[in-house]
Each structure stands twice: as structure tokens, then as C-alpha cells.
Motif scaffolding. Structure first.
Motif, short mmCIF file in Angstrom:
data_model
loop_
_atom_site.label_atom_id
_atom_site.label_comp_id
_atom_site.label_asym_id
_atom_site.label_seq_id
_atom_site.Cartn_x
_atom_site.Cartn_y
_atom_site.Cartn_z
N SER A 45 -0.62 9.80 1.19
CA SER A 45 -1.31 9.34 -0.02
C SER A 45 -0.41 8.07 -0.21
O SER A 45 0.50 7.92 0.37
N GLY A 46 -0.98 7.42 -1.27
CA GLY A 46 -0.31 6.09 -1.91
C GLY A 46 0.04 5.12 -0.97
O GLY A 46 0.78 4.05 -1.25
N CYS A 47 -0.57 4.80 0.11
CA CYS A 47 -0.25 3.82 1.00
C CYS A 47 -0.83 2.45 0.42
O CYS A 47 0.02 1.33 1.03
N PHE A 48 -1.80 2.64 0.01
CA PHE A 48 -2.38 0.92 -0.50
C PHE A 48 -1.53 0.13 -1.26
O PHE A 48 -1.39 -1.03 -1.31
N SER A 49 -0.49 1.01 -1.92
CA SER A 49 0.18 0.33 -3.11
C SER A 49 1.46 -0.31 -2.28
O SER A 49 1.93 -1.13 -2.85
#
Length: 355
Positions: A262-266
Motif C-alpha cells: 500500500s501507499g506507494c502513490f504518495s
């Protein structure tokens, strides 16, 4: 492409517009300074989409089968963990959702209670076991029996705290208390902005929290967002990438640690966020491959980080991340059973969710 599996989204944040002023990070011009509740999440997660693998003529695939979510605290104001008004207000919101109740305009209905499989509120772990125990008693009273039965763990973000907070004796003893009570601790650290010390302290924190503790009382750690690596790096010889990779294999040695995919876009460069899913997948493959190799599908769980994932990406961010994780399953050659673990089984195991 892999066959669709029922999905537990292990990492979403929810809050009604009526409580925006209670969010520590929310400013008038913040892109997430609007209601983000179940109605909006469901729309993002269940919309139909075509096959993400390529622009070929392959037939569209059915929409993801969302079976539920884990509601993670959204960083309410707490005055250095001394003022519990905001966090307990969030627990009250969690109670309404879990009980199928709603204040006017909050964006969920009675039917949405079935989607709420787990709750992870904030807790003042930094204050040590005595004060933490006091908070847990107040939170349990605020939640009520049904919602409290869905509380699976707690989070105290370390990504924005001074170095060493997670290594204090008080913090370590607080973690041990959570372990004795059977709760998960949600680990939020940030290598991208804070450097390798965040990874080193996470490793030491886990070691110390488990030292001398009986196996059945060791707190389970769920690592958020790949520990937020710097995904702007273009060379796998970069010291930051090498430090992150080493930390992943070190952290994975502890069987009571799990990782959220999760969270990779940021963590992406802005220009990459708008690219198709396949381009993003190709760019971050070195990180994805390490996580799969280190933890294996039985300790990796899908999480969207909605609505944070939409910033700079757009309303289709949930679908785009789902496509990328689908590509991970295919490239890794995961069996049907392994895919089932990644999409929902690992979350059930880590958070002790009954089927």
C-alpha cells in the motif's frame, strides 16, 4: 491476468465533513479536506474497469469483489498525546459505523456495518503502559461492546515524531501491553522523508518489544506502506534503496511482522502518478519484488491507503492500485491460494478476523 478474489482493503481512512476541524493535518486548502466516508470509498472501490495489463482487446474484467475493510485512524488532534478528546471522538465515529448508525450526512448506512471488518484507533503508546491502559479503558467505554469487538489494534504514528520516540522504555512497555492484550501495533514510518534512521529504529523497536516475551504475548506488527521508501530513485545502487532493501529482509525475519502492499502513490514523482498502471508497475518493480521475496504472500496484504492514494492521482486511484497489485500476482506467479492470502487471507490472519 489472475482471477479476481474477494478483497479486504487493509488500510483506509474515513471521516465525516462535520469533523474535519479535528484532523491534525487538515487545512482549508488541503485536497483531502472534504468528507471521505463509506459512500465515497465504496464508489472508488467497486467501479468497473477494463483489464489493466495492456491496451489489448482482451475482454473487460469484472469489478473487484470487495468483502470489507480495515478502518485506520486518521490522525486526530491530540496535543502531543495529552488531549484524548479528538481520538475519542474518532472512536465514537467508529462506533456509529460498526453499529450501523449514522448522524445526518455522515455518508454510511446500516448496511455498511458488514464491510467494517476491523478498526485500528489511535492510542498514546508513548505514554507507557499505565496511561495507555487508562486510554484503552476510556476508548472501550466510548466504543461499546460491538464496535470494541472489531478493534484489532492501535496506531501511534512515528513518521512525524522525533527520532528515538519509538525506542523509549515507555513506548516499548506500551507495546508489550498491547501484545499481552492481543492487539496489533500498526507501524507508520517514513524512510523517504526521514531517512534510514526510521528503518533502523523500527528494527530495534520490534526486537526490544519481543525481547523476553512469551511467543503468544508478543505484539504483532503490521508495517504500513512498505515503510514509505523513496520511489523517485532511479538506480538500485542508490544507498537509500540498498538501506531499504536490507531493512525489508531484516524486518521479515520476525514471523510476527506483516507488510501492507500500500501507499506507494504518495512516494512517486509527480509526473509518474498520472501514468498508466503498467508504467507505474514497471517503475516500482524493484521495490515490489523485494517485498514479495522478503515477506512472501502469507505475510503481505493488499491495502489502498484510500483516500490518501487519490492525491495527485485522481478518483481512479483505487482501481489503478488494484491493477498494479494484480500485476504483482501475475509476475510473481502466485498460486490461487497465495493470491487469496494477499488479497484477504493475510489480513484475516494478522487482524484475527473470523471468516
Amino acid at each position: 491476468m489472475s482471477s479476481p478474489h474477494p478483497i479486504i482493503d487493509s488500510h483506509i481512512h474515513l471521516y465525516p465533513s462535520s469533523e474535519l476541524s479535528n484532523l491534525a493535518w487538515c487545512t482549508p486548502d488541503h485536497p483531502l479536506g472534504k468528507q471521505c466516508s463509506v459512500d465515497e470509498f465504496r464508489a472508488a472501490a467497486t467501479a468497473t474497469g477494463s483489464n489493466p495489463a495492456s491496451a489489448s482487446s482482451e475482454a473487460p474484467r469484472p469489478p473487484p469483489q470487495l468483502s470489507g475493510f480495515i478502518f485506520i485512524e486518521a490522525d486526530r488532534k491530540n496535543d502531543g498525546a495529552q488531549d484524548w478528546t479528538g481520538p475519542l471522538q474518532e472512536v465514537a465515529f467508529m462506533r456509529r459505523l460498526a453499529n450501523g448508525e449514522s448522524n445526518p450526512g455522515e455518508g454510511h448506512s446500516a448496511e455498511d456495518a458488514r464491510l467494517c471488518l476491523g478498526l485500528v484507533p489511535w492510542a498514546p503508546v508513548n505514554l507507557g503502559p499505565e496511561r495507555l491502559g487508562e486510554y484503552l479503558e476510556r476508548a472501550e467505554k466510548e466504543a461499546g461492546p460491538l464496535a470494541w469487538s472489531k478493534v484489532k489494534g492501535f496506531r501511534y504514528l512515528l513518521q512525524d515524531k522525533p527520532n528515538g520516540v519509538g525506542l523509549s522504555d515507555q513506548f516499548i512497555e506500551g507495546l508489550k501491553l498491547l501484545g499481552r492484550k492481543g492487539y496489533v501495533f500498526e507501524v507508520g514510518v517514513d524512510q523517504h522523508r526521514r531517512g534510514r534512521i526510521q528503518l533502523e529504529e523500527a528494527v530495534e523497536m520490534i526486537d526490544r518489544a519481543h525481547d523476553g516475551v512469551a511467543e503468544e504475548e508478543k505484539v504483532v506488527f503490521v508495517l504500513n506502506h512498505l515503510c514509505k521508501p523513496d520511489l523517485t530513485i532511479v538506480s538500485q545502487t542508490d544507498p537509500a534503496y540498498l538501506a531499504w532493501r536490507t531493512a525489508m529482509f531484516t524486518l521479515s525475519k520476525c514471523r510476527r511482522t506483516y507488510m501492507k502492499l500500500s501507499g506507494c502513490f504518495s512516494e512517486l514523482p509527480d509526473q509518474l502518478k498520472q501514468r498508466p498502471a503498467h508504467d507505474i508497475f514497471s517503475a516500482i518493480l524493484p521495490w515490489l519484488a523485494v517485498v514479495v521475496a522478503a515477506f512472501g504472500p502469507s505475510r503481505i496484504m493488499f491495502g489502498s491507503d484510500w483516500p490518501v492514494c487519490t492525491v495527485g492521482v485522481g478518483d481512479d486511484a483505487w482501481k489503478k492500485w488494484h491493477k498494479i497489485v494484480d500485476m504483482v500476482c501475475d509476475l510473481a506467479g502466485l498460486s490461487t491460494e497465495d493470491q487469496a492470502m494477499l488479497w484477504s487471507g493475510t489480513a484475516k490472519e494478522a487482524y484475527k478476523i473470523e471468516s
